[in-house]
Design a protein around this motif. Sequence first.
Motif, PDB file in Angstrom:
ATOM      1  N   VAL A 559       0.871  -1.185   0.000  1.00 37.93           N
ATOM      2  CA  VAL A 559       0.000   0.000   0.000  1.00 37.93           C
ATOM      3  C   VAL A 559       0.909   1.237   0.000  1.00 37.93           C
ATOM      4  N   PRO A 560       1.221   1.799  -1.178  1.00 38.61           N
ATOM      5  CA  PRO A 560       2.193   2.897  -1.258  1.00 38.61           C
ATOM      6  C   PRO A 560       1.831   4.118  -0.411  1.00 38.61           C
ATOM      7  N   ASN A 561       0.521   4.323  -0.127  1.00 34.54           N
ATOM      8  CA  ASN A 561       0.108   5.508   0.641  1.00 34.54           C
ATOM      9  C   ASN A 561       0.318   5.331   2.147  1.00 34.54           C
ATOM     10  N   ALA A 562       0.646   4.098   2.599  1.00 33.72           N
ATOM     11  CA  ALA A 562       0.883   3.850   4.027  1.00 33.72           C
ATOM     12  C   ALA A 562       2.301   4.306   4.363  1.00 33.72           C
ATOM     13  N   THR A 563       2.402   5.291   5.265  1.00 34.51           N
ATOM     14  CA  THR A 563       3.714   5.883   5.554  1.00 34.51           C
ATOM     15  C   THR A 563       4.112   5.749   7.021  1.00 34.51           C
ATOM     16  N   MET A 564       3.262   5.108   7.829  1.00 37.91           N
ATOM     17  CA  MET A 564       3.617   4.976   9.240  1.00 37.91           C
ATOM     18  C   MET A 564       3.300   3.578   9.740  1.00 37.91           C
ATOM     19  N   MET A 565       4.244   3.005  10.469  1.00 34.69           N
ATOM     20  CA  MET A 565       4.112   1.651  10.998  1.00 34.69           C
ATOM     21  C   MET A 565       4.472   1.681  12.481  1.00 34.69           C
ATOM     22  N   VAL A 566       3.519   1.272  13.327  1.00 32.42           N
ATOM     23  CA  VAL A 566       3.819   1.135  14.760  1.00 32.42           C
ATOM     24  C   VAL A 566       3.888  -0.357  15.062  1.00 32.42           C
TER      25      VAL A 566
END
Length: 693
Positions: A559-566
């Motif tokens: 998902v290229p628009n996903a920019t944050m991962m916790v």
Amino acid sequence: MSALTDASLQKPVTELKGVGAALAAKLDKLGISSIEDLLFHLPARYQDRTRVTPIGAIRRGDEVVVVGQVMLADVVKGQRRALIVRLQDGTGSISLRFFHFNAAQQNQFKNGLWVRCYGEARPGANGLELYHPEYRIVKPDQPLTVEDYLTPVYPLAEGLTQNRMRQLIDLALAQLKNTTVTDWLPSALFPHLPSLKDSLLLLHQPPPDAPVYELQEYKHPSQHRLIMEELIAQQLSLLKLRQQHQAHLAPIFQVSGSLQQQLLDQLPFPLTGAQGRVISEIQRDMALAKPMLRLVQGDVGAGKTLVAAVAALTAIEAGYQVAVMAPTEILAEQHFNNFTQWLTPLGLETAWLAGKLKGKARQKQLDQIANGAAMVVGTHALFQEQVQFQRLGLAIIDEQHRFGVHQRLSLREKGRMGDQYPHQLIMTATPIPRTLAMSAYADLDTSIIDELPPGRTPIETVALADSRRDEVIQRIAHACQQGKQAYWVCTLIEDSETLQCQAAETTFADLQLRLKELQIGLVHGRMKPKEKADIMAQFKANKLQLLVATTVIEVGVDVPNATMMVIENPERLGLSQLHQLRGRVGRGAQQSYCVLLYHTPLSRNGKARISVMRETQDGFCIAEKDLELRGPGEVLGTKQTGLAQMKIADLVRDQYLLEMVNQAANKLIQHYPEHLEPIVERWLGGAEQYAQV
């Protein structure tokens, strides 16, 4: 273990005095069934009981034999009731502390008696203490007997004691001393190393002057002798598999490349140089009449799936079917979607098969496969009995280390046509350290996609204690309000999928309460495939801004628009898995972030993992560190049998020997072919993981 060594050592352990069926069953749990197995059950460490240490010379942490006179014996009541015995020998005094004792034992320790004992010195309330030492009462005029050898400490199974194991191995050593043992490793290869027989005798009974440090660090020549032979046996078993594989025939794929060109023409970007190079290597293999067996390694996002698609089109253009097998339904679905998107415009049909597909829908897919669907994508359901391929020419296995070697081979068997076997392409986004690949995948040719597509922005990784959870939630709210998307990953709890899913559901409910303005989705392993697919599709279409998930999203989700991962509790995961998860963001040109939300206090390993994640995004560097921290069994997956259960060798500790091992294995093949089978049989025996392929 082998009929090719001296016959007396092949006798079952029940031939030894005092070994009945019950004891034999306990030994069997350690893989010990013959006398030779006992000899190859090597000490994990050693204790030095060959000299008495004056009490005044003992330092904290020393493991010592002491002889002293009882000054007092008393039961004290603290947090735990304990029997304390005070000894002196003229140079100083020391206490013995027993938490488990009875009245008879207490009465043994009469003032003035002499006691010989062995234990580790620890600091106590009144100076140094030995906790639960081994001891015996001795007479003052009795000569001080000490052990003739360093005392070996063996790995044990339930119901076995060190003393019993030492007695059994002493019986086996008595037989060894009267036996001629065949050295299948020619002395010409390693003239500086001792013989197998001498090595075994020394390692079970090291003399008092043996260098303990060398033995503890596995640097003694006798250990080297055995380590080399075990690693060579491992290598030979894999080379044997390769030899067997290359003796088979495979279809020859020589095509114009028109389908490949049509696919490349529809892509919005060119191939990287590394992708082009690896495609050439694959096509060169598939143009031969022997089955390809190639491992493609590439970091997260390096474009392995596209390489696999081009390889698939080579087989399809030649009139064959292609099967793609993935370890999880979510990854299989991702592949199905990618291949459908690429192949449908070319007029090619993609079939789909997973374990949870039932009834008419399942039958429809089985019919498609049997009728020659060009591309078949699925999980391990692909090698079930009902699945019949019409003409399978290429099997692509993703994340090979999640499958056992035998699962991969059973898919190959499904595609057998007379004396022809399908080509195999194995892909992994978990880079395998070179040293491990040399031993674990010696049967495969290896290609590496070592270049990422242009336009990728490095991911910024930060580590925060979970006491700052509120800040992280605010940061997510801010990012999502700006049109970005985010993942929140709940990691494994005590290896329980149920608890893991509950944790994800609790987090989901909490975030819904606190981020009412966001559309939030939830994905975990206990949901039905259709539910998971629907949620993932909504997230991909930006109808959900935040996705709460378990580690099921580790691979395959793009998902290229996903920019944050916790990632919550990152200390519970291995480095390679953390790297895989982090790779779900940073798929486009926007700056992406990965937040490692850890729980204090962190273990030393936990700190090391987090530190590596912050320092590098190089998958191969991370894989090397992961191997160091977790060992080969974990990095490869437990199903890659044989590597984690070695008798003395250790792929991490002994990796500096692997080049020498490779050279020696090749010399044996060339000059001593009659030695190959006995060496493999001696070390791998019935557990030889590749013997029957």
